[in-house]
Design an enzyme around this catalytic site. Structure first.
Site, mmCIF file in Angstrom:
data_model
loop_
_atom_site.group_PDB
_atom_site.id
_atom_site.type_symbol
_atom_site.label_atom_id
_atom_site.label_comp_id
_atom_site.label_asym_id
_atom_site.label_seq_id
_atom_site.Cartn_x
_atom_site.Cartn_y
_atom_site.Cartn_z
ATOM 1 N N ASN A 8 -6.742 4.569 8.119
ATOM 2 C CA ASN A 8 -6.335 3.164 8.076
ATOM 3 C C ASN A 8 -7.005 2.483 6.886
ATOM 4 O O ASN A 8 -8.091 2.898 6.452
ATOM 5 C CB ASN A 8 -6.765 2.458 9.368
ATOM 6 C CG ASN A 8 -6.300 1.012 9.406
ATOM 7 O OD1 ASN A 8 -5.159 0.695 9.055
ATOM 8 N ND2 ASN A 8 -7.182 0.105 9.818
ATOM 9 N N ARG A 25 2.052 -0.982 26.193
ATOM 10 C CA ARG A 25 1.488 -0.374 24.983
ATOM 11 C C ARG A 25 1.476 1.152 25.116
ATOM 12 O O ARG A 25 1.782 1.883 24.173
ATOM 13 C CB ARG A 25 0.066 -0.912 24.781
ATOM 14 C CG ARG A 25 -0.568 -0.512 23.463
ATOM 15 C CD ARG A 25 -1.960 -1.083 23.332
ATOM 16 N NE ARG A 25 -2.002 -2.530 23.353
ATOM 17 C CZ ARG A 25 -1.672 -3.332 22.337
ATOM 18 N NH1 ARG A 25 -1.268 -2.811 21.200
ATOM 19 N NH2 ARG A 25 -1.753 -4.635 22.446
ATOM 20 N N ASN A 75 0.834 -1.213 0.000
ATOM 21 C CA ASN A 75 0.000 0.000 0.000
ATOM 22 C C ASN A 75 0.862 1.254 0.000
ATOM 23 O O ASN A 75 0.544 2.229 -0.689
ATOM 24 C CB ASN A 75 -0.966 -0.010 1.191
ATOM 25 C CG ASN A 75 -2.200 -0.828 0.903
ATOM 26 O OD1 ASN A 75 -3.055 -0.417 0.107
ATOM 27 N ND2 ASN A 75 -2.291 -2.007 1.496
ATOM 28 N N ASP A 124 -11.081 -0.832 14.088
ATOM 29 C CA ASP A 124 -11.692 -1.002 12.762
ATOM 30 C C ASP A 124 -13.148 -0.526 12.688
ATOM 31 O O ASP A 124 -13.949 -1.066 11.927
ATOM 32 C CB ASP A 124 -11.620 -2.481 12.323
ATOM 33 C CG ASP A 124 -10.185 -2.967 12.162
ATOM 34 O OD1 ASP A 124 -9.319 -2.142 11.844
ATOM 35 O OD2 ASP A 124 -9.936 -4.161 12.360
ATOM 36 N N HIS A 168 -8.391 -1.353 5.788
ATOM 37 C CA HIS A 168 -8.709 -2.655 6.376
ATOM 38 C C HIS A 168 -9.209 -3.580 5.262
ATOM 39 O O HIS A 168 -10.052 -3.179 4.456
ATOM 40 C CB HIS A 168 -9.785 -2.492 7.457
ATOM 41 C CG HIS A 168 -10.086 -3.793 8.135
ATOM 42 N ND1 HIS A 168 -9.245 -4.350 9.073
ATOM 43 C CD2 HIS A 168 -11.117 -4.659 7.989
ATOM 44 C CE1 HIS A 168 -9.749 -5.501 9.475
ATOM 45 N NE2 HIS A 168 -10.886 -5.719 8.836
ATOM 46 N N ILE A 182 -2.492 -2.482 17.850
ATOM 47 C CA ILE A 182 -3.686 -1.875 18.435
ATOM 48 C C ILE A 182 -3.238 -0.578 19.103
ATOM 49 O O ILE A 182 -2.210 -0.535 19.775
ATOM 50 C CB ILE A 182 -4.336 -2.850 19.445
ATOM 51 C CG1 ILE A 182 -4.931 -4.019 18.645
ATOM 52 C CG2 ILE A 182 -5.401 -2.144 20.273
ATOM 53 C CD1 ILE A 182 -5.544 -5.105 19.480
ATOM 54 N N LEU A 183 -4.012 0.493 18.864
ATOM 55 C CA LEU A 183 -3.583 1.823 19.307
ATOM 56 C C LEU A 183 -4.261 2.198 20.614
ATOM 57 O O LEU A 183 -5.430 1.858 20.848
ATOM 58 C CB LEU A 183 -3.951 2.853 18.234
ATOM 59 C CG LEU A 183 -3.403 2.548 16.841
ATOM 60 C CD1 LEU A 183 -4.063 3.444 15.803
ATOM 61 C CD2 LEU A 183 -1.890 2.732 16.819
HETATM 62 C C1 GRF Z 1 -3.286 -4.912 3.771
HETATM 63 O O1 GRF Z 1 -4.100 -5.973 3.400
HETATM 64 C C2 GRF Z 1 -4.028 -3.945 4.643
HETATM 65 O O2 GRF Z 1 -5.372 -3.831 4.319
HETATM 66 C C3 GRF Z 1 -3.881 -4.559 6.003
HETATM 67 O O3 GRF Z 1 -2.571 -5.081 6.034
HETATM 68 C C4 GRF Z 1 -2.162 -5.372 4.692
HETATM 69 C C5 GRF Z 1 -0.896 -4.620 4.467
HETATM 70 O O4 GRF Z 1 -0.302 -4.930 3.238
HETATM 71 N N1 GRF Z 1 -4.150 -3.580 7.030
HETATM 72 P P1 GRF Z 1 0.916 -4.069 2.696
HETATM 73 O O5 GRF Z 1 1.979 -4.078 3.789
HETATM 74 O O6 GRF Z 1 0.429 -2.680 2.408
HETATM 75 O O7 GRF Z 1 1.389 -4.787 1.474
#
Ligand code: GRF
Length: 210
Positions: free
Chosen positions: A102, A60, A13, A140, A104, A87-88
């Site tokens: 974020n 944490r 990502n 989430d 998800h 977890i934050l």
């Molecule tokens: C993704 O599937 C994202 O939705 C989840 O963790 C994964 C991270 O993948 N939170 P990358 O590190 O961005 O390849």
């Protein structure tokens, strides 16, 4: 605008966000894991990287305080969680209210938490997908900015389904960040997100891939 990206692993990502050439500077990529391969992606792109290992902290709360300090040393406008597997604490979430995003890998509120693809397959759902949302203290469950839907095919396993979802993640995360940077995202008092169009009026968000 200045963005700090937090990762824990692969960084695909992060790569998609970089490739989108947003109208912003990614000032740092921070990982809680030394071996996160996403750090190499950042380094190759000439972006500052830092590692803060949660294993070095007794609690944490102490880790999150140190993480906030590190993030804030880069003076970001926006903090982007991209596969950041922590977890934050509430304090962390409140500190970045309205500027913490974020992604998800499910159509929230279905399948919050881990193993989303396996759980979707186990349930026999026909549609699955991914969600970009503001982060709030409940895991989430923050206000949803954008979602993308993919079909679940009879032949799917976790690998094929997660790959299909990931392709969509790489589209919707840069899109959401672009909207945030352009101040197009309106967070209403009832915690719903609308999008300002170019005439300044609000529209509901339904992403069709265009
Ligand atoms: C993704 O599937 C994202 O939705 C989840 O963790 C994964 C991270 O993948 N939170 P990358 O590190 O961005 O390849």
């Amino acid at each position: 605008m200045r963005i700090v990206v937090l990762i824990s692993g692969r960084g695909s990502n992060l790569q998609a966000i970089l490739a989108a050439q947003l109208d912003a500077e990614i000032v740092a990529v921070i990982s809680n894991k030394t071996d996160a391969s996403g750090l190499k992606i950042a380094q190759t792109a000439g972006i500052a990287t830092a590692v803060l290992a949660h294993t070095d902290f007794a609690s944490r709360a102490e880790f999150d305080v140190a993480m906030m300090r590190l993030i804030d040393s880069y003076q970001p406008d926006l903090v982007v969680l991209a596969g950041y597997m922590r977890i934050l604490t509430d304090d962390f979430v409140h500190h970045y209210h309205g500027r913490l995003l974020n992604i998800h890998p499910s159509l929230l509120p279905s399948y919050a938490g881990l193993n989303t693809h396996q759980r979707a397959l186990d349930d026999g759902v026909k549609a699955h997908g991914c969600t970009v949302h503001f982060v709030t203290p409940t895991l989430d469950h923050g206000p949803i900015i954008i979602q993308a839907v993919v079909p679940v095919l009879p032949s799917d396993d976790v690998a094929s389904l997660s790959a299909r979802v990931l392709q969509m993640e790489h589209q919707i995360y840069p899109t959401a960040i672009r909207w945030w940077l352009a101040k197009r995202i309106v967070l209403n008092t009832n915690n719903r997100v609308n999008l300002l169009n170019n005439t300044g009026s609000e529209q509901t968000v339904f992403y069709t891939g265009s």
